[in-house]
Design a protein around this motif. Structure first.
Motif, PDB file in Angstrom:
ATOM      1  N   LEU B 373       0.832  -1.208   0.000  1.00 40.28           N
ATOM      2  CA  LEU B 373       0.000   0.000   0.000  1.00 40.28           C
ATOM      3  C   LEU B 373       0.865   1.256   0.000  1.00 40.28           C
ATOM      4  O   LEU B 373       0.565   2.229  -0.692  1.00 40.28           O
ATOM      5  CB  LEU B 373      -0.939   0.003   1.204  1.00 40.28           C
ATOM      6  N   LEU B 374       1.952   1.230   0.768  1.00 44.18           N
ATOM      7  CA  LEU B 374       2.856   2.378   0.754  1.00 44.18           C
ATOM      8  C   LEU B 374       3.434   2.560  -0.648  1.00 44.18           C
ATOM      9  O   LEU B 374       3.557   3.687  -1.143  1.00 44.18           O
ATOM     10  CB  LEU B 374       3.991   2.187   1.759  1.00 44.18           C
ATOM     11  N   ALA B 375       3.763   1.452  -1.303  1.00 46.15           N
ATOM     12  CA  ALA B 375       4.295   1.539  -2.656  1.00 46.15           C
ATOM     13  C   ALA B 375       3.256   2.103  -3.607  1.00 46.15           C
ATOM     14  O   ALA B 375       3.577   2.893  -4.505  1.00 46.15           O
ATOM     15  CB  ALA B 375       4.757   0.156  -3.123  1.00 46.15           C
ATOM     16  N   LEU B 438      -5.245  13.626  -0.380  1.00 47.45           N
ATOM     17  CA  LEU B 438      -6.172  12.886   0.469  1.00 47.45           C
ATOM     18  C   LEU B 438      -6.093  11.394   0.181  1.00 47.45           C
ATOM     19  O   LEU B 438      -6.117  10.574   1.099  1.00 47.45           O
ATOM     20  CB  LEU B 438      -7.596  13.402   0.263  1.00 47.45           C
ATOM     21  N   ILE B 439      -5.970  11.041  -1.103  1.00 44.17           N
ATOM     22  CA  ILE B 439      -5.914   9.616  -1.450  1.00 44.17           C
ATOM     23  C   ILE B 439      -4.652   8.974  -0.877  1.00 44.17           C
ATOM     24  O   ILE B 439      -4.711   7.931  -0.210  1.00 44.17           O
ATOM     25  CB  ILE B 439      -5.950   9.437  -2.975  1.00 44.17           C
ATOM     26  N   THR B 440      -3.503   9.625  -1.100  1.00 45.61           N
ATOM     27  CA  THR B 440      -2.269   8.999  -0.602  1.00 45.61           C
ATOM     28  C   THR B 440      -2.235   9.008   0.924  1.00 45.61           C
ATOM     29  O   THR B 440      -1.772   8.062   1.544  1.00 45.61           O
ATOM     30  CB  THR B 440      -1.015   9.699  -1.147  1.00 45.61           C
ATOM     31  N   LEU B 441      -2.780  10.070   1.522  1.00 39.78           N
ATOM     32  CA  LEU B 441      -2.840  10.108   2.981  1.00 39.78           C
ATOM     33  C   LEU B 441      -3.666   8.938   3.499  1.00 39.78           C
ATOM     34  O   LEU B 441      -3.275   8.224   4.426  1.00 39.78           O
ATOM     35  CB  LEU B 441      -3.436  11.431   3.453  1.00 39.78           C
ATOM     36  N   VAL B 445      -2.317   5.947   5.892  1.00 40.86           N
ATOM     37  CA  VAL B 445      -2.901   5.673   7.206  1.00 40.86           C
ATOM     38  C   VAL B 445      -3.347   4.222   7.274  1.00 40.86           C
ATOM     39  O   VAL B 445      -3.044   3.484   8.224  1.00 40.86           O
ATOM     40  CB  VAL B 445      -4.089   6.618   7.476  1.00 40.86           C
ATOM     41  N   PHE B 446      -4.007   3.782   6.215  1.00 43.52           N
ATOM     42  CA  PHE B 446      -4.490   2.409   6.122  1.00 43.52           C
ATOM     43  C   PHE B 446      -3.314   1.431   6.226  1.00 43.52           C
ATOM     44  O   PHE B 446      -3.347   0.455   6.976  1.00 43.52           O
ATOM     45  CB  PHE B 446      -5.206   2.251   4.794  1.00 43.52           C
ATOM     46  N   ALA B 447      -2.247   1.750   5.471  1.00 43.89           N
ATOM     47  CA  ALA B 447      -1.075   0.875   5.461  1.00 43.89           C
ATOM     48  C   ALA B 447      -0.436   0.805   6.843  1.00 43.89           C
ATOM     49  O   ALA B 447      -0.094  -0.272   7.330  1.00 43.89           O
ATOM     50  CB  ALA B 447      -0.054   1.373   4.446  1.00 43.89           C
ATOM     51  N   GLN B 452       0.751  -1.973  11.994  1.00 38.34           N
ATOM     52  CA  GLN B 452       0.639  -1.983  13.451  1.00 38.34           C
ATOM     53  C   GLN B 452      -0.075  -3.223  13.950  1.00 38.34           C
ATOM     54  O   GLN B 452       0.340  -3.858  14.903  1.00 38.34           O
ATOM     55  CB  GLN B 452      -0.124  -0.759  13.923  1.00 38.34           C
ATOM     56  N   LYS B 453      -1.134  -3.581  13.246  1.00 36.15           N
ATOM     57  CA  LYS B 453      -1.911  -4.732  13.643  1.00 36.15           C
ATOM     58  C   LYS B 453      -1.020  -5.966  13.632  1.00 36.15           C
ATOM     59  O   LYS B 453      -1.072  -6.800  14.522  1.00 36.15           O
ATOM     60  CB  LYS B 453      -3.057  -4.912  12.639  1.00 36.15           C
ATOM     61  N   TYR B 454      -0.170  -6.029  12.622  1.00 37.36           N
ATOM     62  CA  TYR B 454       0.748  -7.148  12.494  1.00 37.36           C
ATOM     63  C   TYR B 454       1.707  -7.176  13.664  1.00 37.36           C
ATOM     64  O   TYR B 454       1.997  -8.212  14.237  1.00 37.36           O
ATOM     65  CB  TYR B 454       1.502  -7.003  11.184  1.00 37.36           C
ATOM     66  N   ARG B 455       2.216  -5.983  14.038  1.00 36.32           N
ATOM     67  CA  ARG B 455       3.229  -5.937  15.092  1.00 36.32           C
ATOM     68  C   ARG B 455       2.691  -6.469  16.417  1.00 36.32           C
ATOM     69  O   ARG B 455       3.390  -7.118  17.145  1.00 36.32           O
ATOM     70  CB  ARG B 455       3.706  -4.501  15.285  1.00 36.32           C
TER      71      ARG B 455
END
Lengths: 267, 459
Positions: B373-375, B438-441, B445-447, B452-455
């Motif tokens: 997602l960051l990519a 807004l889209i990339t933000l 945030v989603f990514a 975090q959930k993974y961590r």
């Protein structure tokens, strides 16, 4: 607590036909030698305990027995380890099949982040041990049953294994190892991360598993070694100092160092 | 005296006060540093901080208010007939500032304004001299104050610690404030745009042709500001880029992390990361001059009509650019999967690839999704490659062989035109920028949430 003390052990199978043997085993981590000329016999359908102070090489030796040290860089081994009289370090041995015959349970419970069912079915699946879903179900159920976990988890087989308590997770790991139908199960301090009640359950389980499997257990707790094992080997500084019937080792050790360790003078 | 010189002078004073502070501490210690609460260097740093920081703070505040105060002084002296007419006032102020900067000889203005110009020039000189004097004195006062405070029991070490913390807070504050500033600068211009064009037309319009008349007498189209074709083009190119970057990046990460020998890894990993260091404009050349003609020629052989600026060329090259991004992020995530899980799998007799496929990959999946997602947000915001290789025609198509345009390309072309600044055409760039932001933000945030959930799972 149905823990059996082995004071009345008379019918010990002859060590002349051991399940596994180690002969003149030396192991080096790079330049450092960790095991020195280890000679040890593992008797079939018995529990053999490896005891000794930290860093004495008992876990390293355990990992030699299913070639887990192969995954570490810079380890060199010479000497011989046999399973049913075949050298497991022979080039003709498929290490993957070897590990299916010699299962392992680790110090910290390490269930995969999958469901309880998938954890147990992992081994049978990758080894193609089953042809149908029904067979797989059956293996999962019997393995959980053997690990004494079925009653606790049978209503939530599809829930993540990481949600179980530490003791349950460790018994799940045992079920996971049992599901591949190994001949030998190696346990590396399986209770060190568990509370006393969970420890008692796992010890009870080890005692039951003895009727079907050959078990080698590394432990820091001498009481545990005395409770669950029939034979004990005392390791010190990478060498086997003394090996014999558990009863004899704990009541009448021949070596001064063994005596010192079991009476708590060092370790 | 110029600002650079002033700052150099302050720096020199700081160095000097470090030396003085340290010397005084050493003198107080009587030869044994253990007599002091802190090390001599702490006392030096403490005096240097007291010398430099208040002076620099003063400089910032001074610059914020100097202009306004001087302007207020000038205005208050202007005759009422100018003051009461805002048009005349701004004209007069303009002339005054030109005069003061020695640029107003050609102006024909009233004597009051000329006087005011002279006055402004002298005020500015006074202000600059005053700034120098005040700053140097503040620095010296700070030096004297802290120098006098030095004693054996003074907790210089703790003080330095505290002051450094404030400096760091100020730095992170600057980073956050600039983000806020960027958002607001976008927001105001975009709102300006939306007063001219209906936001619904912008968001859901299917036609994009921002060519409006430059002068009132010109013949030109009305202009259409439907952003959908731009977003379709952006998504098409992003999709192509991801089709390249995700498999290649992921597999190379798996190879580097799990299979490669340390020796090979030491060489190959930096080599792969060189890709991340290639300037995007160079990727742009590569796409426009090598990949696009290659695709066109080979397409012709196969009987395909590939336009010379195609979404495919831009997307492929963008994908190559993103490979190191995906591979190093997913490598990080996979190497975080605990060794105990690998051991567990090997201990059951699984092979390496079975372990990776069944244990490591699923465990790392949330993190990998985050990386992807960051990519994606990187690809959406990428400008230079698409400017050079994707084209300008706002085609509403999903055919990768045709030219498409992206949001970023349009922003560039809208802003380098010669339109007046408050025309709908120019302002639409800000609306596009806001939408993109807004889209990339949102994606970021989603990514981050995913990662975090993974961590939480393993710690």
């Amino acid at each position: 607590m149905a823990v059996v003390t082995q004071s009345a052990m008379t019918a010990e199978p002859s060590v002349t036909s051991p399940k596994m043997t180690a002969r003149d085993l030396n192991l080096f981590y790079g330049e450092n030698q960790a095991l020195f000329d280890v000679n040890l016999d593992i008797v079939e359908r018995q529990v053999t305990a490896l005891i000794g102070p930290s860093g004495c090489g008992k876990s390293t030796f355990l990992r030699c027995m299913n070639r887990m040290n192969d995954t570490i860089d810079g380890v060199t081994i010479n000497g011989q380890v046999t399973l049913d009289n075949r050298d497991i370090y022979d080039k003709a041995i498929d290490v993957v099949q070897l590990r299916a015959r010699i299962g392992m349970v680790f110090q910290k419970p390490n269930p995969f982040p999958k469901s309880i069912y998938d954890n147990v079915s992992y081994g049978p699946r990758i080894h193609g041990l089953v042809n149908s879903r029904d067979e797989l179900d059956e293996i999962v159920m019997t393995s959980l049953e053997r690990a004494g976990l079925l009653k606790e988890v049978k209503d939530r087989l599809q829930e993540p294994a990481t949600g179980l308590s530490g003791g349950q997770q460790q018994r799940l790991c045992i079920a996971r190892a049992v599901a591949v139908s190994p001949e030998v199960i190696l346990m590396d301090e399986p209770c060190s991360a568990l509370d006393p009640i969970a420890t008692a359950k796992v010890e009870e389980l080890i005692d039951e598993l003895r009727s079907n499997y050959t078990i080698v257990i590394v432990t820091h707790s001498m009481q545990q070694a005395a409770r669950v094992s029939q034979r004990t080997a005392f390791f010190h500084l990478g060498k086997v100092v003394e090996v014999g019937e558990t009863d004899q080792i704990f009541t009448n050790p021949k070596d001064e160092r063994t005596k010192g360790y079991i009476t708590g003078r060092f370790g | 005296m110029s600002l650079t010189f002033l700052l150099l002078a302050i720096a020199a004073l700081c160095a000097l006060s470090f030396y003085f502070g340290r010397q005084r501490a050493i003198a107080l210690s009587g030869g044994r540093y253990s007599n002091l609460h802190s090390l001599p260097a702490h006392y030096g740093t403490y005096t240097a901080m007291w010398c430099g920081l208040p002076a620099i703070l003063l400089l910032l505040v001074w610059h914020m208010f100097q202009g306004t105060i001087i302007q207020g002084m000038i205005i208050s002296d202007l005759p009422p007939e100018i003051l009461n007419d805002s048009g005349k006032l701004s004209l007069a102020l303009n002339s005054i500032f030109l005069l003061a900067a020695d640029n107003g000889e050609h102006l024909s203005v009233s004597p009051e304004v000329i006087d005011a110009g002279k006055r402004l020039a002298s005020l500015q000189i006074i202000a600059n001299v005053a700034l120098v004097v005040v700053m140097i004195s503040v620095a010296l006062v700070g030096l004297a104050f802290s120098y006098r405070k030095i004693s054996r029991d003074m907790r210089a070490r703790n003080n330095v610690e505290r002051i450094s913390r404030y400096v760091m807070i100020a730095c992170s504050g600057i980073a956050i404030l600039s983000t806020v500033g960027i958002v607001f600068s976008l927001l105001f211009e975009a709102l300006h745009f939306f007063t001219k064009i209906n936001p619904l037309d912008f968001l859901f319009g299917l036609e994009w042709s921002p060519q409006t008349a430059i002068r009132a007498d010109q013949v030109a189209s009305e202009g259409a500001f439907g952003a959908i074709p731009l977003f379709v083009g952006t998504l098409l190119i992003t999709l192509i880029a991801m089709c390249v970057a995700v498999p290649v990046g992921l597999f190379s990460a798996i190879y580097m992390g799990e299979y490669a020998s340390p020796k090979f890894r030491a060489f190959a990993k930096p080599a792969l990361e060189i890709l991340a260091g290639v300037p995007t404009v160079v990727y742009g050349f590569f796409a426009a001059l090598t990949v696009a003609p290659f695709l066109r020629d080979n397409g012709a052989v196969l009987g395909l009509d590939v336009s010379s600026e195609s979404a495919l060329a831009a997307g492929l090259v963008m994908g190559v650019m993103i490979i190191p991004f995906v591979s190093s992020l997913s490598d990080d995530v996979m190497s975080q999967v605990p060794q105990s899980l690998r051991d567990g799998s090997y201990g059951l007799g699984a092979t390496k690839s079975e372990t990776i496929r069944n244990v490591i990959f699923p465990a790392a999946l949330p993190g990998i999704v985050g990386a992807v997602l960051l990519a994606v947000s990187r690809a959406i915001g990428e400008t230079m490659i698409v400017v050079m290789a994707a084209g300008l025609a706002a085609n509403m198509t999903v055919n990768p062989l045709q030219a498409v345009t992206t949001v970023t390309v349009q922003i560039v072309t809208l802003l380098v035109g010669d339109q007046e600044f408050d025309s709908a055409k120019t302002l639409s760039a800000f609306a596009l920028g806001l939408a993109l932001f807004l889209i990339t933000l949102g994606l970021n945030v989603f990514a981050l949430k995913f990662v975090q959930k993974y961590r939480e799972k393993y710690d």
